[in-house]
Design an enzyme around this catalytic site. Sequence first.
Site, mmCIF file in Angstrom:
data_model
loop_
_atom_site.group_PDB
_atom_site.id
_atom_site.type_symbol
_atom_site.label_atom_id
_atom_site.label_comp_id
_atom_site.label_asym_id
_atom_site.label_seq_id
_atom_site.Cartn_x
_atom_site.Cartn_y
_atom_site.Cartn_z
ATOM 1 N N ASP A 1 0.725 -1.529 -0.381
ATOM 2 C CA ASP A 1 0.214 0.091 0.099
ATOM 3 C C ASP A 1 1.135 1.721 -0.227
ATOM 4 O OD1 ASP A 1 -1.572 2.101 1.083
ATOM 5 O OD2 ASP A 1 -2.861 0.489 1.303
ATOM 6 N N TYR B 1 -14.630 12.477 -4.354
ATOM 7 C CA TYR B 1 -13.292 12.257 -5.289
ATOM 8 C C TYR B 1 -12.513 12.777 -6.291
ATOM 9 C CZ TYR B 1 -11.268 10.037 -9.650
ATOM 10 O OH TYR B 1 -11.079 9.488 -10.276
ATOM 11 N N ASN C 1 -13.242 9.908 -19.450
ATOM 12 C CA ASN C 1 -13.779 9.160 -19.846
ATOM 13 C C ASN C 1 -12.890 8.240 -20.174
ATOM 14 O OD1 ASN C 1 -15.614 11.503 -19.073
ATOM 15 N ND2 ASN C 1 -16.437 9.983 -18.450
#
Length: 351
Positions: free
Chosen positions: A56, A180, A209
């Site tokens: 992580d 976000y 996108n």
Amino acid sequence: MRILVTGGAGFIGSTVVRALAAADHEVVALDALLPAVHPSGAAPELPDGVEFRHGDVRDAATVAGALAGVDAVCHQAAMVGHGLDLADAPAYVGCNDLGTAVLLAGMARAGVRQLVLAGSMVVYGEGGYACPEHGRVAPGPRLPADLDAGRFEPPCPVCGAALRPEAVTEEAPGDPRSVYAATKLAQEHLAAAWARAAGGSVLALRYHNVYGPGMPRDTPYAGVASLFRSALARGEAPQVYEDGGQRRDFVHVEDVAAANLAALAAVGGRPPGGARAYNVGSGEVHTIGELAGALAEAHGGPAPVVTGRYRLGDVRHITADSSRLRAELGWRARVPFASGMTAFATAPLRA
């Protein structure tokens, strides 16, 4: 170069890893394999020679080990999408902002001075708009009363007139309209602060996108293309929010990977202490309704259903002006919307 790709097992990250390996770079892929993205807990197959590290970016020791001998970092690791509700806010801030801060601190200690950051068009909020009388304007937040009544187009904040959508450039001010989005803008600010303090250089790629094979399916954290594709795979009609007229720029994941390669080739030649942002879009404008229709037709599934439902954090129109990326880094989108969506309609999704 030896390049660390954080989030290297993810949808975009793994595509970047494969492109770097194909270009004969030495690649280290670091990924936490979070259950929201990797429910099986297994990493995808990566090319021979790629060093995979399970860990992580929020863990300083993990980051220090992954940075050993690295020349540049391609930071793709992030929690993406709208999520479910504000209960997700701590997870977004932890993954995206704390993770980026730990990575940047580790880079400063290790003497790694080149960073390519996966940004997002969500930092802009609404895209560019022009009023016939008042020129370019920034519409305010859309109101629930208007959305409930089916008035989806944002009006001019001065006179209330209908606005003309325009492509947004990198000079547009940040206006994040979701948790976000706020974390993605914060990532850019953190990276710019690191560049100044550490004498580094950062190029932020603001993805529009992104779609393509290997997208995660059946998850609230996936993009709209994946949600439509998942519905068709279940034999269901894609559910289109609002009236389907939302304008977007859909860019293929292979084009996004190519943008990362171009940025990695250029970042080392940038002046130390600087940060520069680039839109990464195809240059083709299509609506959400057109996306759903193209996928349904190519898949041979049920026609899309326009629901009129909405999410308050969504923006109406956001499309890219990617001319800076083309002019400065020589990048150009290669996958047209029509052929890309035809292939994606039957491409495998990540379970």
